[in-house]
Scaffold this motif. Structure first.
Motif, PDB file in Angstrom:
ATOM      1  N   ASP A   1      31.318   1.321  25.846  1.00 45.89           N
ATOM      2  CA  ASP A   1      30.329   1.081  25.183  1.00 45.89           C
ATOM      3  C   ASP A   1      29.030   0.556  25.468  1.00 45.89           C
ATOM      4  OD1 ASP A   1      32.475   0.779  22.827  1.00 45.89           O
ATOM      5  OD2 ASP A   1      32.821  -0.958  22.793  1.00 45.89           O
ATOM      6  N   ALA A   2      28.396   1.320  26.587  1.00 45.72           N
ATOM      7  CA  ALA A   2      27.142   1.438  26.794  1.00 45.72           C
ATOM      8  C   ALA A   2      27.404   2.494  27.324  1.00 45.72           C
ATOM      9  CB  ALA A   2      27.469   0.733  28.283  1.00 45.72           C
ATOM     10  N   PHE A   3      25.082   2.362  26.653  1.00 45.62           N
ATOM     11  CA  PHE A   3      24.354   3.327  26.664  1.00 45.62           C
ATOM     12  C   PHE A   3      22.660   3.347  27.664  1.00 45.62           C
ATOM     13  CE2 PHE A   3      24.690   1.705  22.496  1.00 45.62           C
ATOM     14  CZ  PHE A   3      23.341   1.788  22.933  1.00 45.62           C
ATOM     15  N   LEU A   4      22.435   4.762  28.245  1.00 45.57           N
ATOM     16  CA  LEU A   4      20.935   4.496  28.790  1.00 45.57           C
ATOM     17  C   LEU A   4      19.729   3.977  27.514  1.00 45.57           C
ATOM     18  CD1 LEU A   4      18.278   4.600  30.676  1.00 45.57           C
ATOM     19  CD2 LEU A   4      19.408   6.992  31.273  1.00 45.57           C
ATOM     20  N   MET A   5      19.289   3.643  27.343  1.00 41.93           N
ATOM     21  CA  MET A   5      18.224   4.174  26.275  1.00 41.93           C
ATOM     22  C   MET A   5      16.716   3.746  27.014  1.00 41.93           C
ATOM     23  SD  MET A   5      17.347   1.880  22.399  1.00 41.93           S
ATOM     24  CE  MET A   5      16.168   2.051  22.433  1.00 41.93           C
ATOM     25  N   HIS A   6      16.065   5.077  27.027  1.00 32.89           N
ATOM     26  CA  HIS A   6      14.519   4.846  27.547  1.00 32.89           C
ATOM     27  C   HIS A   6      13.837   3.769  26.827  1.00 32.89           C
ATOM     28  CE1 HIS A   6      11.122   7.245  30.098  1.00 32.89           C
ATOM     29  NE2 HIS A   6      11.141   6.641  29.872  1.00 32.89           N
ATOM     30  N   CYS A   7      13.169   3.158  27.854  1.00 31.60           N
ATOM     31  CA  CYS A   7      12.332   2.236  26.834  1.00 31.60           C
ATOM     32  C   CYS A   7      12.257   1.144  27.662  1.00 31.60           C
ATOM     33  CB  CYS A   7      13.171   1.419  25.420  1.00 31.60           C
ATOM     34  SG  CYS A   7      14.772   0.575  26.210  1.00 31.60           S
ATOM     35  N   ALA A   8      11.619   0.035  27.958  1.00 31.40           N
ATOM     36  CA  ALA A   8      10.869  -1.682  28.362  1.00 31.40           C
ATOM     37  C   ALA A   8      11.829  -2.397  27.483  1.00 31.40           C
ATOM     38  CB  ALA A   8       9.549  -1.484  28.456  1.00 31.40           C
ATOM     39  N   VAL A   9      12.425  -3.386  28.029  1.00 23.88           N
ATOM     40  CA  VAL A   9      12.806  -4.200  27.004  1.00 23.88           C
ATOM     41  C   VAL A   9      12.173  -5.874  28.088  1.00 23.88           C
ATOM     42  CG1 VAL A   9      15.099  -5.639  26.822  1.00 23.88           C
ATOM     43  CG2 VAL A   9      14.845  -3.759  27.226  1.00 23.88           C
ATOM     44  N   ILE A  10      11.816  -6.740  27.232  1.00 30.34           N
ATOM     45  CA  ILE A  10      11.564  -7.801  28.192  1.00 30.34           C
ATOM     46  C   ILE A  10      12.588  -8.593  26.609  1.00 30.34           C
ATOM     47  CG2 ILE A  10       9.708  -7.762  29.084  1.00 30.34           C
ATOM     48  CD1 ILE A  10       8.053  -8.025  25.797  1.00 30.34           C
ATOM     49  N   ALA A  11      12.852 -10.297  27.857  1.00 23.87           N
ATOM     50  CA  ALA A  11      12.991 -11.281  26.383  1.00 23.87           C
ATOM     51  C   ALA A  11      12.322 -12.360  26.897  1.00 23.87           C
ATOM     52  CB  ALA A  11      14.367 -12.008  27.884  1.00 23.87           C
ATOM     53  N   VAL A  12      12.412 -13.134  25.241  1.00 27.05           N
ATOM     54  CA  VAL A  12      11.559 -14.180  24.676  1.00 27.05           C
ATOM     55  C   VAL A  12      12.628 -15.231  24.298  1.00 27.05           C
ATOM     56  CG1 VAL A  12       9.929 -15.938  23.930  1.00 27.05           C
ATOM     57  CG2 VAL A  12       9.899 -13.194  24.185  1.00 27.05           C
ATOM     58  N   ASP A  13      12.760 -16.233  25.199  1.00 22.70           N
ATOM     59  CA  ASP A  13      13.522 -17.612  24.523  1.00 22.70           C
ATOM     60  C   ASP A  13      15.158 -17.314  24.511  1.00 22.70           C
ATOM     61  OD1 ASP A  13      10.513 -18.695  24.410  1.00 22.70           O
ATOM     62  OD2 ASP A  13      10.821 -18.494  22.237  1.00 22.70           O
ATOM     63  N   GLY A  14      15.895 -16.434  25.645  1.00 22.27           N
ATOM     64  CA  GLY A  14      17.104 -16.227  25.576  1.00 22.27           C
ATOM     65  C   GLY A  14      17.542 -15.208  24.276  1.00 22.27           C
ATOM     66  N   THR A  15      16.185 -14.277  23.857  1.00 23.43           N
ATOM     67  CA  THR A  15      16.401 -12.458  22.286  1.00 23.43           C
ATOM     68  C   THR A  15      15.242 -11.323  23.274  1.00 23.43           C
ATOM     69  OG1 THR A  15      17.151 -14.076  20.853  1.00 23.43           O
ATOM     70  CG2 THR A  15      16.031 -11.839  20.674  1.00 23.43           C
ATOM     71  N   ALA A  16      16.152 -10.467  23.743  1.00 23.64           N
ATOM     72  CA  ALA A  16      15.759  -9.694  24.083  1.00 23.64           C
ATOM     73  C   ALA A  16      14.469  -8.374  23.392  1.00 23.64           C
ATOM     74  CB  ALA A  16      17.098  -8.698  25.097  1.00 23.64           C
ATOM     75  N   TYR A  17      13.726  -7.971  23.376  1.00 23.44           N
ATOM     76  CA  TYR A  17      13.363  -6.874  22.307  1.00 23.44           C
ATOM     77  C   TYR A  17      12.603  -5.673  23.069  1.00 23.44           C
ATOM     78  CZ  TYR A  17      12.307 -10.977  19.566  1.00 23.44           C
ATOM     79  OH  TYR A  17      12.677 -12.626  19.245  1.00 23.44           O
ATOM     80  N   ALA A  18      12.671  -4.748  22.537  1.00 20.57           N
ATOM     81  CA  ALA A  18      13.233  -3.521  23.599  1.00 20.57           C
ATOM     82  C   ALA A  18      11.832  -2.283  23.199  1.00 20.57           C
ATOM     83  CB  ALA A  18      14.197  -2.298  23.190  1.00 20.57           C
ATOM     84  N   PHE A  19      10.889  -2.132  23.531  1.00 20.53           N
ATOM     85  CA  PHE A  19       9.373  -1.031  23.039  1.00 20.53           C
ATOM     86  C   PHE A  19      10.054   0.445  23.924  1.00 20.53           C
ATOM     87  CE2 PHE A  19       8.172  -5.324  23.349  1.00 20.53           C
ATOM     88  CZ  PHE A  19       7.721  -5.390  22.406  1.00 20.53           C
TER      89      PHE A  19
END
Lengths: 235, 95
Positions: free
Chosen positions: A76-94
């Motif tokens: 159930d995993a896959f590569l996504m070409h993006c940048a990911v940063i986490a703030v206060d325990g939650t990740a956000y992808a760009f």
């Protein structure tokens, strides 16, 4: 041969060049029972050198990553070409085409939020569904700037970036975002994996809020993105 | 008689409200991407999977979509076949 933990799966790498083991040093594990093992042939390394004009070791590492990401689909995993940063325990992808501001956006979030920001991965994170939630995992493959570490956080939003004259962000539906999302993903080649992969991709787009953003290079852009995506977490 | 048929290795799958056509196996070596289509496009695809002439497919379209006239059906089908060209074979067959 060495074993590493990636996206909470133990995988074996039957390597030829030391480069890849050194690259994966923060992910090595003593476990000798990998879920699967990948290896790369000389032909595959040569083909990679033809396209990337790089050293054998680097070429091998790219092939290893592609192969293990495709094998991870079964978990159930896959590569996504993006940048990911986490703030206060939650990740956000760009996500954005190469060279159009992912790294800059990471820097802006750091300026805005300081130590609250953890970089998960600057270029090639792995996403995995675990207990119904999509988790973004760091990987040893993290782009030219080598941003990110061996950390993981649940993914709270995906933002597709474009450069613009002003800052505008809007939530995007699945059919609007589908082609752009698919272009950031590594598509499998065999039928069974493809079927499983598309199920995961669909599930990601259905369950994780997606946004389109046009933005300038400014902390205002980071502030707008962060505030909008944070508000989006609650539905 | 020309029979149109989807190429081996191209598969269709629903994705949200729409459909995606992607390549797998050998076909994926030369086509690395996806084609989006809607429900009507999927209807054409399922017919093309079995192999069909344009005339027969137009007839099926006219049966299925009452408001459609033959000229528009032909035009829509030509547009579709042109867009899907990478994924469709044309066989010449004796009548």
């Amino acid at each position: 041969m060495f074993c590493m933990r990636i996206a909470d799966v133990t995988v074996g790498v039957d390597h030829r060049y030391e480069y890849v083991r050194e690259l994966c040093r923060d992910y090595l594990t003593e476990s000798a029972e990998p879920a699967f093992t990948v290896s790369v042939s000389d032909t595959e390394i040569m083909d990679q050198i033809m396209t990337s004009e790089c050293s054998r070791g680097y070429a091998e590492s790219l092939c290893v990553f592609r192969k293990l990401c495709l094998r991870l689909v079964r978990y159930d995993a896959f590569l996504m070409h993006c940048a990911v940063i986490a703030v206060d325990g939650t990740a956000y992808a760009f996500a954005a085409p190469s060279g159009t501001g992912k790294t800059t956006h990471i820097r802006l979030w750091r300026e805005l939020l300081g130590d609250r920001v953890t970089v998960v991965n600057g270029d090639k994170p792995v996403m995995r569904f675990v207990d119904g939630r999509l988790i973004a995992y760091g990987t040893p493959w993290r782009g030219k700037e080598e941003l990110g570490g061996n950390v993981s956080y649940p993914l709270g939003g995906i933002c597709f970036l474009e450069q613009g004259a002003e800052n505008v962000i809007r939530k995007a539906g699945m059919s609007e975002i589908l082609p752009r999302a698919l272009r950031q993903l590594l598509l499998p080649k065999d039928g069974e994996t493809m079927e499983r992969f598309l199920t995961l991709a669909e599930r990601m787009l259905r369950t994780v809020p997606c946004y389109e953003m046009r933005c300038t290079v400014s902390t205002d852009a980071a502030e707008l993105a962060y505030r909008t995506m944070k508000e989006g977490l609650n539905g | 008689m020309k029979v149109y048929r989807t190429k081996k290795g191209f598969i269709i799958r629903s994705m949200g409200d729409e459909y995606l056509i992607v390549a797998v196996g050998e076909a994926a070596e030369t086509f690395n991407g996806f084609i989006r289509t809607n429900r009507t496009g999927a209807f054409f695809w399922y017919e093309l999977e079995k192999g069909i002439t344009k005339e027969d497919l137009v007839r099926k379209m006219l049966d299925k979509y009452e408001d459609l006239d033959e000229e528009k059906a032909n035009r829509d089908l030509d547009t579709y076949l042109a867009r899907m060209a990478v994924a469709i074979d044309v066989e010449e067959r004796a009548e």
